[in-house]
Design an enzyme around this catalytic site. Sequence first.
Site, mmCIF file in Angstrom:
data_model
loop_
_atom_site.group_PDB
_atom_site.id
_atom_site.type_symbol
_atom_site.label_atom_id
_atom_site.label_comp_id
_atom_site.label_asym_id
_atom_site.label_seq_id
_atom_site.Cartn_x
_atom_site.Cartn_y
_atom_site.Cartn_z
ATOM 1 N N GLU A 172 -48.714 -18.252 17.064
ATOM 2 C CA GLU A 172 -47.977 -19.058 18.030
ATOM 3 C C GLU A 172 -47.877 -18.439 19.423
ATOM 4 O OE1 GLU A 172 -46.979 -22.000 17.667
ATOM 5 O OE2 GLU A 172 -46.761 -22.407 15.527
ATOM 6 N N SER B 44 -0.001 -9.772 -26.012
ATOM 7 C CA SER B 44 0.375 -8.365 -26.210
ATOM 8 C C SER B 44 -0.166 -7.432 -25.136
ATOM 9 C CB SER B 44 -0.147 -7.892 -27.576
ATOM 10 O OG SER B 44 0.450 -8.622 -28.624
#
Length: 708
Positions: free
Chosen positions: A101, A362
């Site tokens: 490009e 518990s």
Amino acid sequence: MSDEMAIGSVTATGAPRRRWLGKAAIASIAALVCLAAAFAAWVVSLGPLPLAEAEKVSTTVVDHNGKLLRAYAMADGRWRLPVDAKKDVDPIYLKLLLGYEDQRFREHDGVDPLALARAAFQLVTRGHIVSGGSTITMQLARLMEEPRHHRSFYAKLRQIVRAIEIERQLSKDQILNLYLALAPYGGNLEGIRAASIAYFGKEPKRLSLAEAALLVALPQSPETRRLDRYPDAALAARDRVLDRMVEERRITQEDAVEAKEAPVPKLRRPMPILAPHSADQAIAIMKDTPVIRLTLDESLQKALESLARDRAIALGQNISVGIIAIDNASGDVLARVGSAGYFDASRAGQVDMTRAVRSPGSTLKPFIYGLAFEDGFVNPESLIEDRPIRFGSYAPENFDLTYQGTVPVKRALQFSLNVPAIELLDRVGSSRLSARLAQAGGNLVLPKDEAPGLAMGLGGVGVTLQDLALLYAGLPRLGTTKPLREIIDGPDTREPQRLMDPVAAWQVAHVLMGSPPPENGVGGRIAFKTGTSYGYRDAWSVGFDGRLTIGVWVGRPDGAPMPGLIGRVAAAPILFDAFARTGRLPAPLPKAPKGALIATNAKLPLPLRRFRPMGELLLTGGEQALHIQFPLNGSRIDVDRSNAADITPMPVRVAGGALPMTVLVNGRAVGQIDGRRQRLVDPPGPGFARVTVIDATGAADTVVVRIQ
């Protein structure tokens, strides 16, 4: 005609010509000035560069290493992720992009005259546009405009002007980063990161040559080369990029041939949605922050989400699973799985069960034992009775409705016996347990208008999984917790909070290391505890090694009972698998701190060999129960510390009880009561101090004083 007449004739005719040329020059200059003024006015009319709009990106949530956990689409539905070319993009892609490009990207000032000349020549010689001659900066200028103009002389001129403006305001790296974020890839995908994730399922940090060439080709015509619609066109465009790169000797012919053999993807992948509950919470807190960094670990988060999903499916319909993993040293949350499936409506997937208040069963028992060890009236090797007992109208029973008689305290905790835990809680004090856990960061939720009671030891209280895991992380930290952190935002200013005495914390951790493992686990590697809430609504398991604490919750988000849903069977196997999926061997727990009493029951001091409940404090033979006469409970004692070498000792005097008697201050033995039933002890530092005296029969009395 004389010479004078000839010269005069020439002069007469030349003057008008010069005047005409002068007027023409003036007119030309005026026209140029007007044209320049008009051009300048047009440039001004373009307005400032829309940088603010161009820099808007999708909000992304990343882990502590910067790995993407979740991204949110922009308001208009576009996916545009922030990108840094140097850190986020494979160099091979940048090489192809600039080679294809804009070969002189680093040299030109926004416009490349050579590229424009080449484009004009191709237009004249071929009769149509072959290449636009646009630089990366000019393409960025076009991408920044809304709406984006099609190819035309006017659009090209506009791009040239904007490109020059961009180059004046931004560096080359900033320009490249903006282009990589805005480049279109079809549909609502913008930028190389969104495209790479959607098409390849990965970040663009490592791309093959074929993948890099494809990503270079797509932005040239993003809609006609969409991989999910026109894969053949995308394939042809990719191959043209490869051929061009071979021509320019940027890649070899062999590499290009191999890359062309790779197929192109034909479907889009969904954007990653890891840690969705954590991400949603972070978005709500860190509004308008483009990149939010969490303490989570992407690989561990992914592993535990998969584990939760698989186990929930195996456990049955409507079951969900919550998991949280915490780094012991820092208090940072490394993974948070809020549900078995974020989009699974049948399991209420969008409800974060790590933050939901549930009954802990518990799982609070270790902290009861920890305070009992801190107070010094029991040791892990002490004996305790597991027999039917009643506290007013409250009569606790063991889970299997059986009793084991006389057992060591450590066995009572490892096998989660209910009666011994409630006896110790009665001695420690429910309000004190609640206050201590709240002080350490564990927020317990009691029923409305109800005070802490003995039932809280068996789950009669509400707590979240994240608070429970925070409390457990205080055990390998030897008695201090650290507030949890999940969002990395500025300096870390969290301060440790006291949970219990270091020796007591080590004793609890050492006992839990001996808890019998589930079928898929190996004993002695991690310390853990399970819990089951009343009615089989919640199954819990929380465990830790020297590095991590992991908490697991299993149940229905709507709170409906699930018969057979037991912590040891449903949650503990998930806990052990979670530790296995960390990919690391369990880290050893800290060594015993100074002052830890390690001995068999036969070698313990006589008062510690057997626990005696409060109801057995009266001695036979008419003797009075042990009672601390001084200091008085709740009193204040002023200590002169002006001379560190001569601090006045604090007297402790008792009545009743049987000699020998041991004095403990904040859980540590400091000596024995003498024949006059008193003892001088060194006062601890400023603050509240707990003074306990235990006699030869195991009877004890405790007062809390304030030292100033």
